[in-house]
Structure formats: C-alpha cells, structure tokens
Design a protein around this motif. Structure first.
Motif, PDB file in Angstrom:
ATOM      1  N   TYR A  59       0.802  -1.214   0.000  1.00 42.58           N
ATOM      2  CA  TYR A  59       0.000   0.000   0.000  1.00 42.58           C
ATOM      3  C   TYR A  59       0.836   1.266   0.000  1.00 42.58           C
ATOM      4  CZ  TYR A  59      -3.619   3.263   1.462  1.00 42.58           C
ATOM      5  OH  TYR A  59      -4.478   4.314   1.531  1.00 42.58           O
ATOM      6  N   ALA A  60       2.155   1.162   0.173  1.00 40.52           N
ATOM      7  CA  ALA A  60       3.001   2.347   0.324  1.00 40.52           C
ATOM      8  C   ALA A  60       2.835   3.280  -0.863  1.00 40.52           C
ATOM      9  CB  ALA A  60       4.463   1.917   0.453  1.00 40.52           C
ATOM     10  N   GLY A  61       2.548   4.546  -0.567  1.00 36.63           N
ATOM     11  CA  GLY A  61       2.478   5.571  -1.606  1.00 36.63           C
ATOM     12  C   GLY A  61       1.173   5.631  -2.347  1.00 36.63           C
ATOM     13  N   ILE A  62       0.193   4.760  -2.055  1.00 37.10           N
ATOM     14  CA  ILE A  62      -1.079   4.759  -2.768  1.00 37.10           C
ATOM     15  C   ILE A  62      -2.139   5.390  -1.889  1.00 37.10           C
ATOM     16  CG2 ILE A  62      -2.834   3.323  -3.870  1.00 37.10           C
ATOM     17  CD1 ILE A  62      -0.692   1.234  -4.346  1.00 37.10           C
ATOM     18  N   SER A  63      -2.821   6.416  -2.387  1.00 38.80           N
ATOM     19  CA  SER A  63      -3.868   7.067  -1.609  1.00 38.80           C
ATOM     20  C   SER A  63      -5.211   6.409  -1.875  1.00 38.80           C
ATOM     21  CB  SER A  63      -3.949   8.553  -1.973  1.00 38.80           C
ATOM     22  OG  SER A  63      -5.076   9.131  -1.367  1.00 38.80           O
ATOM     23  N   PRO A  64      -5.961   6.084  -0.821  1.00 42.40           N
ATOM     24  CA  PRO A  64      -7.273   5.460  -1.020  1.00 42.40           C
ATOM     25  C   PRO A  64      -8.369   6.474  -1.310  1.00 42.40           C
ATOM     26  CG  PRO A  64      -6.840   5.645   1.311  1.00 42.40           C
ATOM     27  CD  PRO A  64      -5.613   6.170   0.602  1.00 42.40           C
ATOM     28  N   LEU A  65      -8.064   7.773  -1.288  1.00 43.28           N
ATOM     29  CA  LEU A  65      -9.086   8.793  -1.434  1.00 43.28           C
ATOM     30  C   LEU A  65      -9.254   9.200  -2.888  1.00 43.28           C
ATOM     31  CD1 LEU A  65      -8.191  11.126   1.550  1.00 43.28           C
ATOM     32  CD2 LEU A  65      -9.921   9.351   1.472  1.00 43.28           C
ATOM     33  N   SER A  66     -10.461   9.697  -3.235  1.00 45.41           N
ATOM     34  CA  SER A  66     -10.656  10.320  -4.527  1.00 45.41           C
ATOM     35  C   SER A  66      -9.866  11.620  -4.566  1.00 45.41           C
ATOM     36  CB  SER A  66     -12.141  10.590  -4.746  1.00 45.41           C
ATOM     37  OG  SER A  66     -12.603  11.546  -3.804  1.00 45.41           O
ATOM     38  N   ILE A  67      -9.670  12.146  -5.770  1.00 41.53           N
ATOM     39  CA  ILE A  67      -8.850  13.357  -5.903  1.00 41.53           C
ATOM     40  C   ILE A  67      -9.437  14.529  -5.120  1.00 41.53           C
ATOM     41  CG2 ILE A  67      -8.041  15.095  -7.546  1.00 41.53           C
ATOM     42  CD1 ILE A  67      -7.607  12.854  -9.550  1.00 41.53           C
ATOM     43  N   PRO A  68     -10.752  14.838  -5.215  1.00 42.10           N
ATOM     44  CA  PRO A  68     -11.290  15.951  -4.414  1.00 42.10           C
ATOM     45  C   PRO A  68     -11.158  15.707  -2.908  1.00 42.10           C
ATOM     46  CG  PRO A  68     -12.819  15.346  -6.162  1.00 42.10           C
ATOM     47  CD  PRO A  68     -11.778  14.278  -6.119  1.00 42.10           C
ATOM     48  N   ALA A  69     -11.423  14.465  -2.461  1.00 43.07           N
ATOM     49  CA  ALA A  69     -11.312  14.181  -1.027  1.00 43.07           C
ATOM     50  C   ALA A  69      -9.859  14.271  -0.568  1.00 43.07           C
ATOM     51  CB  ALA A  69     -11.874  12.794  -0.719  1.00 43.07           C
ATOM     52  N   GLU A  70      -8.932  13.793  -1.406  1.00 41.29           N
ATOM     53  CA  GLU A  70      -7.514  13.889  -1.066  1.00 41.29           C
ATOM     54  C   GLU A  70      -7.085  15.347  -0.964  1.00 41.29           C
ATOM     55  OE1 GLU A  70      -3.509  12.549  -0.437  1.00 41.29           O
ATOM     56  OE2 GLU A  70      -5.444  11.545  -0.325  1.00 41.29           O
ATOM     57  N   ALA A  71      -7.547  16.183  -1.916  1.00 41.07           N
ATOM     58  CA  ALA A  71      -7.230  17.617  -1.857  1.00 41.07           C
ATOM     59  C   ALA A  71      -7.791  18.243  -0.594  1.00 41.07           C
ATOM     60  CB  ALA A  71      -7.794  18.318  -3.097  1.00 41.07           C
ATOM     61  N   LEU A  72      -8.984  17.810  -0.196  1.00 41.22           N
ATOM     62  CA  LEU A  72      -9.608  18.338   1.017  1.00 41.22           C
ATOM     63  C   LEU A  72      -8.785  17.973   2.251  1.00 41.22           C
ATOM     64  CD1 LEU A  72     -12.254  19.905   1.560  1.00 41.22           C
ATOM     65  CD2 LEU A  72     -13.307  17.731   2.158  1.00 41.22           C
ATOM     66  N   VAL A  73      -8.398  16.707   2.355  1.00 42.22           N
ATOM     67  CA  VAL A  73      -7.630  16.248   3.520  1.00 42.22           C
ATOM     68  C   VAL A  73      -6.284  16.958   3.581  1.00 42.22           C
ATOM     69  CG1 VAL A  73      -6.473  14.254   4.534  1.00 42.22           C
ATOM     70  CG2 VAL A  73      -8.798  14.025   3.643  1.00 42.22           C
ATOM     71  N   ARG A  74      -5.596  17.066   2.452  1.00 37.05           N
ATOM     72  CA  ARG A  74      -4.281  17.719   2.445  1.00 37.05           C
ATOM     73  C   ARG A  74      -4.391  19.202   2.770  1.00 37.05           C
ATOM     74  NH1 ARG A  74      -0.306  15.150  -2.162  1.00 37.05           N
ATOM     75  NH2 ARG A  74      -0.580  12.963  -1.578  1.00 37.05           N
ATOM     76  N   SER A  75      -5.438  19.847   2.285  1.00 35.66           N
ATOM     77  CA  SER A  75      -5.624  21.266   2.609  1.00 35.66           C
ATOM     78  C   SER A  75      -5.848  21.457   4.104  1.00 35.66           C
ATOM     79  CB  SER A  75      -6.808  21.837   1.821  1.00 35.66           C
ATOM     80  OG  SER A  75      -6.563  21.812   0.433  1.00 35.66           O
ATOM     81  N   ILE A  76      -6.636  20.557   4.713  1.00 37.04           N
ATOM     82  CA  ILE A  76      -6.882  20.652   6.154  1.00 37.04           C
ATOM     83  C   ILE A  76      -5.585  20.462   6.925  1.00 37.04           C
ATOM     84  CG2 ILE A  76      -8.033  19.512   8.092  1.00 37.04           C
ATOM     85  CD1 ILE A  76     -10.364  18.917   6.210  1.00 37.04           C
ATOM     86  N   GLU A  77      -4.764  19.488   6.524  1.00 40.33           N
ATOM     87  CA  GLU A  77      -3.476  19.270   7.189  1.00 40.33           C
ATOM     88  C   GLU A  77      -2.573  20.496   7.046  1.00 40.33           C
ATOM     89  OE1 GLU A  77      -1.969  15.776   5.360  1.00 40.33           O
ATOM     90  OE2 GLU A  77      -3.243  14.396   6.507  1.00 40.33           O
ATOM     91  N   SER A  78      -2.535  21.077   5.852  1.00 40.66           N
ATOM     92  CA  SER A  78      -1.708  22.274   5.629  1.00 40.66           C
ATOM     93  C   SER A  78      -2.186  23.441   6.479  1.00 40.66           C
ATOM     94  CB  SER A  78      -1.732  22.659   4.143  1.00 40.66           C
ATOM     95  OG  SER A  78      -1.205  21.638   3.341  1.00 40.66           O
ATOM     96  N   LEU A  79      -3.514  23.602   6.579  1.00 40.56           N
ATOM     97  CA  LEU A  79      -4.051  24.691   7.396  1.00 40.56           C
ATOM     98  C   LEU A  79      -3.690  24.519   8.861  1.00 40.56           C
ATOM     99  CD1 LEU A  79      -7.586  25.278   5.837  1.00 40.56           C
ATOM    100  CD2 LEU A  79      -5.667  26.867   5.844  1.00 40.56           C
ATOM    101  N   SER A  80      -3.717  23.283   9.342  1.00 40.62           N
ATOM    102  CA  SER A  80      -3.322  23.041  10.737  1.00 40.62           C
ATOM    103  C   SER A  80      -1.885  23.493  10.962  1.00 40.62           C
ATOM    104  CB  SER A  80      -3.476  21.558  11.077  1.00 40.62           C
ATOM    105  OG  SER A  80      -4.836  21.202  11.169  1.00 40.62           O
ATOM    106  N   ASN A  81      -0.997  23.137  10.031  1.00 42.95           N
ATOM    107  CA  ASN A  81       0.408  23.561  10.155  1.00 42.95           C
ATOM    108  C   ASN A  81       0.531  25.076  10.111  1.00 42.95           C
ATOM    109  OD1 ASN A  81       1.227  20.878  10.263  1.00 42.95           O
ATOM    110  ND2 ASN A  81       1.514  20.736   8.056  1.00 42.95           N
TER     111      ASN A  81
END
Length: 583
Positions: free
Chosen positions: A197-219
């Motif tokens: 599973y290494a390096g493979i995202s289970p999320l759709s592209i919009p959901a992945e963008a949403l999760v990454r944006s939330i993580e970036s905002l936290s930082n």
C-alpha cells in the motif's frame, strides 16, 4: 437475473433493515432518480451489530473486516428494499468507506473491497462505482466498518431485470482477489497489505485535496500562533537590550534593529498568502461535483484542523472560543505586537541617538496595517464560500468580534511595549531630575545608578565593551574595556546627577559636596557633562543632534590622539571603514 434471485444463487440472505435506537435521520432518501444512502454498519441476520467489534489491525483482523464490509453491503440492500426501491432498477454510483483503523494499519482499500465486490457479484455492470476508503479514529458502537453510498434509479425501459454475474477480472482492484493455499482450499485475499500500500492514496482526488488542505491549514495555524509568540518576545527583548546600540545581540552577532520590522512584514505577507492559497484550494475541492456536502462534512468532522474554523458554531456572531474567533484573536495580537516591535526597532533607537524616527515608524506601521487588511480579506472570502457550502450560510465577522479584535490588538501593543502610551502622550520629551546618586559603569556609555536604574548617556556612542582596536604601532588592544574603565574612573567615589527622558536616556554630570545642582536639562550641556568627557577622552563619539555640539571636542581628541584616536578603530554600532589617527 433479478437481484434477489442472484442473492439466493450466491447463498446470501438479507439481514433486517438497519434501525438504530433514537435514529434522527433517514436511512434512504430518493429524490427523483437520485438515491442517497446513509452510512451503514454491519448487522447480522438477527438485526444485531455483527461481531467482532473494535479496531481493524488490532482487535479485528483484515479478513474479518472484509467480511464485515460485505455484511454492510447486504444491510444496505435491505434498507433499499425496505424503502420501496426496486433493486433491479438500481445502478450504483459512489461509495465512501470508513475503516475503524488501528494506528499503523493502512490496508484500507482491501477492507472496503468486501463492499465493492458484493455489489459487483449481485448487480454486475450496474454495481460498478467510484469509491473512497479512509481510516478513522472511531466509529459508532465500535464497529470496524461503515459505508455510505449514492446510486441512481434507472427508468423502467432501461432496467431489464437481469444481472449478469461478473468474471473475476470484472473489477481491476479485485482481479487477483483469490488464492489457493497449500491444502488446496481457496482463501480470499482482503486486498493491499501494508507493504503493497506504500504511496497509494485510497481517497478520490477531491477528497484527497480536502484532507491535504486541512493538514496544511493546521500547520499554518500553528506557525501563525508561533509567529505571534516570537513577535511579542522580540519586542520585549528589544525594549530590554537593544535600544541603546541599535542592535539586538544574538550570540556572536549583532542583528540591526532595522531588519526586524522588514522580517516581520515579510513573515506576515507570506503567511497570509499561503493561508489564503490553501483556503482557495479547499474551496475548490468542495466545489467538485464528485464530493457531496455530506461526505465533506464527515471529513471535516473526523479530521478537523487544529483551529476548527469550519465548524457551525463559527457562524454565531460572537463565539469567543470558536476556531475562527481564536484565529482572529491571534491575528489581532500579531498586529499589535508587530507595531510594538516596529516601535521598539525605530522610535527607541532614534531616541537614543537623538534622531527623529517617527516617519519610519509610521511607514512601517502603515505597511503592517495594509498587509493585515489584505490577509483578512483574502482569507475571509474563501471561508465564506466554504461555510456556505457546508452550512448553507456565509461566515461573517460581526461587530462584537471586531470590537474584541481591536481590544486584543491594543493589548498586544501594550504587552510588547509598555512605554508606547508615554511616547504618544509626549511625556518622553520631558527630562526629569534623578540623583544625586552613586553610580557605576556597565560599559562606555551606560551607568548603573544606586537602586538599580540603568541610564544610557544621551548624544554619544561609545566603543563596544568587547571591541578591540589597533594602537600606533599596530598592536591590538582592548579599547572597549578601556572605555568602560575610563567611565568608571569618572564616576568612582563621586555622585552623579542626571536629567532622564524616556526610555532611559540621561544627560549626567558629576557633583561634589556643596555643589549647586543643575535646575534644568540645558544646564547639563557643558564640558563637565559625562558624555562630553568620554568624547574628550577619545572613547566615545557624538551622534544624532549632539554631533554638532560635540564636534569641536571630538576634533580636539583626534588631534591629540587620545583614547582610540591613537591608532585605528572601527566606529561602534555599524560596520564602517576603520578610522585612523591624523598624521
């Protein structure tokens, strides 16, 4: 083959439709041809939550979680049938799978394959769907799997009632989903393992963008809070140690105070730009048709940023502890402390050097206000759009938040620089008498009076305490230490009388018993002024408005090669071409 006959042929039986005690939502909603199905948990044939329960990868293994996902699909079909939906007219569109994953378990797609494969086995081509699979910290009642889905209801003329059984390679994800053991028995593989599973995202592209944006905002929120703390600290530090020299000591280096406002403005500009960029990215992901509002709300609920600026309580006109309010208070504190830092880095050194730095302060403060206004505007627009998408109404700051933000900004200003009210009321131009008191020298231009008050001699700049110079024959000697010792010799065993102005500038003279004390500041501007005596000895130099007053005294010291003028030296405070004694 009709769906129910296909289920019977596969030896599968539908459990009772899911009903949760105290349920306040619809399990299935049909709007026109669109069917939305609430998140389903695995229930057994008795209508009870299927065992085992717990975290996948800990209490529940991957094979058991795979079977639970198949049970979720059966329960979803039972709910559709209970809602009066003709299963033979259902065509699946999308599934959102959540796995109650233990830390480190990320073989999430293999678990949700149980759900997807059952739909393909029962519905054939109509069972194909897009899908997301994410790991979550908890699920209701400790269930290992939860899935929500969307489907469409086909017109009667397009639903022929048949459901061709798919081949093993009908779903690329599960083409190799069976394997033969050494005993000849067939064992189902639950999908990708940790290594695969290494390096493979289970999320759709919009959901992945949403999760990454939330993580970036936290930082970014953490960086913003840290920047505010550092700004308050630097402003206080500059007030304590940096005003006289115009530099902030940092180890072996001296940081010019003029650099600090520029660094502060650059940090604010970059942080606001990056925050607005991430918010726009998040708003764009929410606008994607493939990402439903319900799915987006679930992502925000399960993985909110460190300051939850997207929660519904931010919509109240005054919620002092909501995520957006705390972020606004932090920005306000940063604004106030930044202006305090700018004041400490411009006005105070200018005062110490008798130079009018008020225009520089106004320019820096104006730039700071402009950047803060830009930042609030650029971040508020996407925030409004996001709240409109999630909650049906835009975010507003409101009058109460605005008033508190202004008060917090003033609080930050006063916290970082307690002397600003004195400066803006004109009291810093008043020269107040102090003494007579015994004193000692800290360095070549600073006296420590009896009682602990430190006074910087106004109008001069002495050699730094650690400074070295060259004498007439080129030998290195500690001229800075000589300057300190000379000032100590002037005040030794005698009292000093000073007129002191904000913040700690003083015009001081040595007084003896019975001597009439000066009554006004102007009466200290004589050859017996301690600052003038340091210039006459060649260990200090006139600066600011005092340059002209002390010019003749300084020229005499140079001609007679007193103090540092007997060789070569670097003027204190700034890097310049070394001065040499006149031939």
């Amino acid at each position: 083959m009709p769906a129910l006959e296909r289920l019977a042929a596969l030896g599968l039986e539908l459990p009772p439709a899911m009903r949760i005690p105290g349920q306040k939502f619809e399990t299935v909603q049909v709007s026109g041809s669109r069917i939305t199905i609430a998140g389903h948990l695995p229930f057994d044939a008795d209508g009870k939550l299927a065992k085992p329960l717990g975290k996948v990868g800990a209490e529940v293994d991957a094979d058991e979680a795979y079977k639970a996902a198949r049970q979720v699909a059966l329960g979803m079909l039972a709910s559709l049938q209970a809602a009066g939906v003709d299963l033979d007219r259902v065509e699946w569109r999308k599934a959102f799978g959540m796995v109650n994953a233990a830390p480190g378990f990320n073989a999430l797609p293999g678990v949700i394959n149980g759900f997807s494969e059952l739909l393909l086995e029962v519905f054939g081509e109509r069972g194909r769907h897009s899908r997301s699979a994410i790991g979550v910290a908890e699920l209701p009642f400790g269930a290992p799997v939860e899935v929500e889905a969307e489907a469409v209801l086909l017109p009667l003329e397009n639903a022929d009632g048949t459901a061709p059984a798919p081949t093993l390679d009908a779903n690329p994800v599960t083409a190799d989903s069976t394997a033969e053991t050494s005993t000849g028995q067939t064992k189902r593989d639950p999908g990708l393992r940790l290594a695969d599973y290494a390096g493979i995202s289970p999320l759709s592209i919009p959901a992945e963008a949403l999760v990454r944006s939330i993580e970036s905002l936290s930082n970014l929120f953490w960086i913003s809070i840290g920047g505010t703390v550092v700004t308050v600290f630097l402003a206080a530090l500059v007030n304590l140690v940096g005003t006289a020299e115009g530099v902030l000591p940092f180890g072996e280096f001296d940081i010019p105070l003029s650099v600090l406002p520029i660094a502060c403005l650059a940090f604010a500009m970059f942080l606001f730009w990056l925050t607005a960029s991430r918010l726009r990215m998040l708003a764009g992901a929410l606008s994607d048709d493939d990402l439903t509002a319900a799915m987006a709300r679930d992502i925000f609920r399960l993985d909110p940023p460190v300051l939850d600026v997207f929660a519904a309580d931010n919509l109240r006109y005054f919620a002092p502890l909501s995520g957006f309010s705390v972020l606004l208070w932090n920005w306000s504190m940063f604004l106030g402390s930044s202006i305090g830092l700018i004041f400490a880095a411009t006005i105070l050194p200018g005062s110490a050097a008798s130079v009018d730095s008020f225009p520089s302060f106004l320019a820096y403060a104006g730039f700071t206000l402009a950047i803060m206004a830009y930042g609030v505007r650029r971040t508020l627009l996407p925030l409004r759009h996001i709240h409109q998408r999630l909650h049906g109404q835009p975010l507003r700051i409101g009058a109460a938040r605005t008033v508190v933000a202004v008060l917090v900004a003033f609080g930050g200003l006063l916290t970082s620089n307690t002397g600003m009210p004195i400066a803006f009321t004109g009291q810093w131009q008043e020269w107040n008498p102090v003494g007579p008191l015994r004193a000692n020298a800290i360095d070549g231009e600073t006296l420590l009076l009896e009682g602990g008050q430190a006074i910087v001699l106004a109008g001069i700049q002495a050699l730094r305490p650690d400074q070295t110079c060259l004498d007439a024959d080129g030998s290195v000697y500690a001229c800075g230490r000589e300057a300190t010792l000379h000032l100590q010799s002037i005040v030794r065993e005698q009292e000093v009388f000073c007129f002191v102005a904000y913040p700690n500038l003083g015009a001081c003279v040595v007084v003896t018993n019975g001597q009439t004390l000066p009554r006004r500041f102007e009466e200290t501007i004589t050859e017996q002024n301690i600052g003038a005596r340091m210039v006459a000895a060649g260990y200090a130099f006139g600066e600011g408005d005092a340059t002209e007053i002390l010019r003749q005294t300084q020229n005499d010291a140079q001609r007679q090669r007193r103090g540092a003028w007997r060789g070569a030296f670097e003027p204190p405070g700034h890097t310049r071409t070394p001065h040499r004694a006149a031939p």
